[in-house]
Design an enzyme around this catalytic site. Structure first.
Site, PDB file in Angstrom:
ATOM      1  N   GLY A  64      66.752   2.017 -25.534  1.00 42.75           N
ATOM      2  CA  GLY A  64      67.062   0.780 -24.642  1.00 42.75           C
ATOM      3  C   GLY A  64      67.950   1.169 -23.527  1.00 42.75           C
ATOM      4  N   VAL A  90      75.925  13.617 -13.883  1.00 39.75           N
ATOM      5  CA  VAL A  90      75.382  14.788 -14.387  1.00 39.75           C
ATOM      6  C   VAL A  90      74.761  15.721 -13.281  1.00 39.75           C
ATOM      7  CG1 VAL A  90      73.419  15.521 -15.775  1.00 39.75           C
ATOM      8  CG2 VAL A  90      74.841  13.446 -16.683  1.00 39.75           C
ATOM      9  N   ASP A 136      71.521   6.267 -30.770  1.00 42.04           N
ATOM     10  CA  ASP A 136      70.968   6.833 -32.102  1.00 42.04           C
ATOM     11  C   ASP A 136      69.735   7.736 -32.009  1.00 42.04           C
ATOM     12  OD1 ASP A 136      72.192   6.221 -34.832  1.00 42.04           O
ATOM     13  OD2 ASP A 136      70.071   6.098 -35.091  1.00 42.04           O
ATOM     14  N   ASP A 178      75.086  -1.612 -27.274  1.00 44.83           N
ATOM     15  CA  ASP A 178      75.362  -1.910 -28.891  1.00 44.83           C
ATOM     16  C   ASP A 178      76.778  -1.766 -29.187  1.00 44.83           C
ATOM     17  OD1 ASP A 178      73.048  -3.246 -29.008  1.00 44.83           O
ATOM     18  OD2 ASP A 178      71.930  -1.934 -30.357  1.00 44.83           O
ATOM     19  N   ARG A 234      79.210 -23.528 -22.533  1.00 41.93           N
ATOM     20  CA  ARG A 234      80.310 -24.445 -23.087  1.00 41.93           C
ATOM     21  C   ARG A 234      80.446 -25.671 -22.014  1.00 41.93           C
ATOM     22  NH1 ARG A 234      82.942 -24.960 -27.478  1.00 41.93           N
ATOM     23  NH2 ARG A 234      83.828 -22.832 -27.692  1.00 41.93           N
ATOM     24  N   GLY A 263      71.945  -7.087 -30.608  1.00 37.63           N
ATOM     25  CA  GLY A 263      72.706  -6.509 -31.772  1.00 37.63           C
ATOM     26  C   GLY A 263      71.942  -6.452 -32.997  1.00 37.63           C
ATOM     27  N   GLY A 305      85.463 -18.025 -26.766  1.00 40.29           N
ATOM     28  CA  GLY A 305      86.271 -19.056 -27.695  1.00 40.29           C
ATOM     29  C   GLY A 305      85.281 -19.688 -28.566  1.00 40.29           C
ATOM     30  N   GLU A 307      83.193 -21.098 -31.747  1.00 46.49           N
ATOM     31  CA  GLU A 307      83.997 -21.635 -33.243  1.00 46.49           C
ATOM     32  C   GLU A 307      83.771 -20.806 -34.620  1.00 46.49           C
ATOM     33  OE1 GLU A 307      83.135 -23.465 -30.770  1.00 46.49           O
ATOM     34  OE2 GLU A 307      84.799 -24.362 -30.289  1.00 46.49           O
ATOM     35  N   ARG A 362      71.045  -6.965 -21.053  1.00 50.61           N
ATOM     36  CA  ARG A 362      70.741  -5.302 -20.736  1.00 50.61           C
ATOM     37  C   ARG A 362      70.792  -5.115 -19.120  1.00 50.61           C
ATOM     38  NH1 ARG A 362      67.162  -3.346 -25.036  1.00 50.61           N
ATOM     39  NH2 ARG A 362      65.891  -2.290 -23.421  1.00 50.61           N
TER      40      ARG A 362
HETATM   41  O1  F6P Z   1      69.639  -1.030 -28.733  1.00 53.46           O
HETATM   42  C1  F6P Z   1      69.879  -1.801 -27.634  1.00 53.46           C
HETATM   43  C2  F6P Z   1      69.237  -3.155 -28.114  1.00 53.46           C
HETATM   44  O2  F6P Z   1      69.501  -3.960 -26.717  1.00 53.46           O
HETATM   45  C3  F6P Z   1      69.410  -4.070 -29.245  1.00 53.46           C
HETATM   46  O3  F6P Z   1      70.618  -4.554 -29.162  1.00 53.46           O
HETATM   47  C4  F6P Z   1      68.185  -4.694 -29.184  1.00 53.46           C
HETATM   48  O4  F6P Z   1      68.045  -4.937 -30.828  1.00 53.46           O
HETATM   49  C5  F6P Z   1      67.215  -3.795 -28.838  1.00 53.46           C
HETATM   50  O5  F6P Z   1      67.734  -2.783 -27.988  1.00 53.46           O
HETATM   51  C6  F6P Z   1      65.960  -4.210 -28.273  1.00 53.46           C
HETATM   52  O6  F6P Z   1      64.852  -3.352 -27.899  1.00 53.46           O
HETATM   53  P1  F6P Z   1      63.730  -3.550 -27.083  1.00 53.46           P
HETATM   54  O7  F6P Z   1      64.160  -3.760 -25.503  1.00 53.46           O
HETATM   55  O8  F6P Z   1      62.801  -2.375 -27.036  1.00 53.46           O
HETATM   56  O9  F6P Z   1      63.010  -4.815 -27.624  1.00 53.46           O
END
Ligand code: F6P
Length: 329
Positions: free
Chosen positions: A16, A28, A108, A133, A160, A176, A191, A193, A263
């Site tokens: 992602g 880099v 990861d 994430d 809100r 996430g 904020g 709840e 994103r």
């Molecule tokens: O790992 C980053 C992330 O944005 C996650 O929060 C989300 O679940 C996933 O990628 C979504 O992936 P894609 O854009 O491949 O649907």
């Protein structure tokens, strides 16, 4: 490995995308060029590596990108790279192009793949943590997280206003899949709840009880922030359960899924600086002879962590922060 043993550095973004990846690429490329290395950009992560989709990078290739979201090298999630055959093809293309060291920018899955390139084919690889994430062990913050968090908070602030105008209940779903860093922190900062995250057990009974008690205590509006990976099925799962329950028939309910808005966008100052430091750190680490490690930032200092420890472990959320919501809402 000594400095003379690296002639050509390959760099790629994978998984992602995250705001700040471009700033990292720029760092880099420019650090490598300053050290007289050749630099090849690998397009579309491991997919491009398998197909040999490489582009030579010069100083100007990374001009005016420090401020832009996305990634100029593009990104992908590669199924083919999970196979030994796919990795062999990728390694062959790297060798054909004279690449002898790599900087991998991603999360990861990117690091699992990078470590395989080191183990199976001997490429010196250093990783830079890039994912919104923020779930990577070995760094306090990942590239893109701060931007995503601020985007989420900005949206919660907007929600809100309208929630308040109509005395409504809003379920706001943030990204996430496995981690609640965005949810927890945008919930506190916005904020909310109630905050629901994958790291804790969420029971529908508790959610219903809490919402009813909040909304009957003459509140003007209620915002529940839920991470997409929460076991109740995100905003839609909760909405279904509430609509099926008569106790909620008088409550005006709306859901908002922030999704991929988190994103994109220009990286925040914090992400740009982090990405620049990590990009420089990655190349310098390779030149110092390190490989199969991720460069992270911990307590303000650059720190190297073996890649297997990064993808093999989970960064824990701060459970004290969760308690804060109960006090503050
Ligand atoms: O790992 C980053 C992330 O944005 C996650 O929060 C989300 O679940 C996933 O990628 C979504 O992936 P894609 O854009 O491949 O649907």
């Amino acid at each position: 490995m000594t400095m003379q043993e690296i002639d050509c550095l390959g760099v790629y973004t994978s998984g992602g995308d995250a705001p700040g990846m471009n700033a990292c690429l720029r760092a880099v490329v420019r650090t490598a060029l300053a050290n007289d290395l050749e630099v090849m950009g690998i397009r579309r992560g491991y997919e491009g590596m398998i197909e040999g989709d490489f582009v030579e990078m010069e100083r100007r290739s990374v001009s005016n990108i420090v401020q832009s979201g996305g990634t100029i090298l593009k990104s992908a999630r590669s199924e083919a790279f999970r196979t030994e055959e796919g990795r062999q093809q990728a390694a062959a293309h790297l060798r054909e192009n004279g690449i002898d060291a790599l900087v991998a920018i991603g999360g990861d899955g990117t690091f699992r793949g990078a470590s395989k390139l080191y183990d199976e084919h001997g490429f010196a690889v250093v990783g830079c943590p890039g994912t919104i994430d923020n779930d990577l062990y070995g760094t306090d913050q990942t590239i893109g997280y701060d931007t995503a968090l601020n985007t989420a908070i900005d949206n919660i602030d907007r929600i809100r206003d309208t929630a308040d105008a109509h005395n409504r209940l809003f379920l706001v779903e943030v990204m996430g899949r496995d981690a609640g860093f965005i949810a927890l922190n945008c919930g506190i900062g916005g904020g909310a709840e109630l905050i629901l995250i994958p790291e804790t057990i969420t029971e529908m009974g508790m959610v219903k009880e809490r919402i009813l008690s909040l909304m009957t205590a003459q509140r003007r509006s209620t915002i529940v922030v839920v991470a997409e990976g929460d076991e109740l099925g995100g905003a839609q799962g909760i909405e279904r359960a509430l609509r099926d329950d008569d106790a909620f028939s008088d409550i005006e309910l709306r859901s908002a899924i922030l999704g991929h808005t988190q994103r994109g966008g220009a990286p925040t100052a914090s992400d740009r600086v982090l990405a620049s430091r990590l990009g420089v750190g990655a190349v310098e680490s390779l030149l110092d002879g390190h490989a199969d490690v991720m460069v992270g930032l911990t307590n303000g200092e650059l720190k190297l962590t073996p890649l297997r420890n990064v993808y093999g472990r989970r960064k824990s959320i701060d459970y004290d922060l969760l308690k804060l919501t109960q006090i503050l809402s």
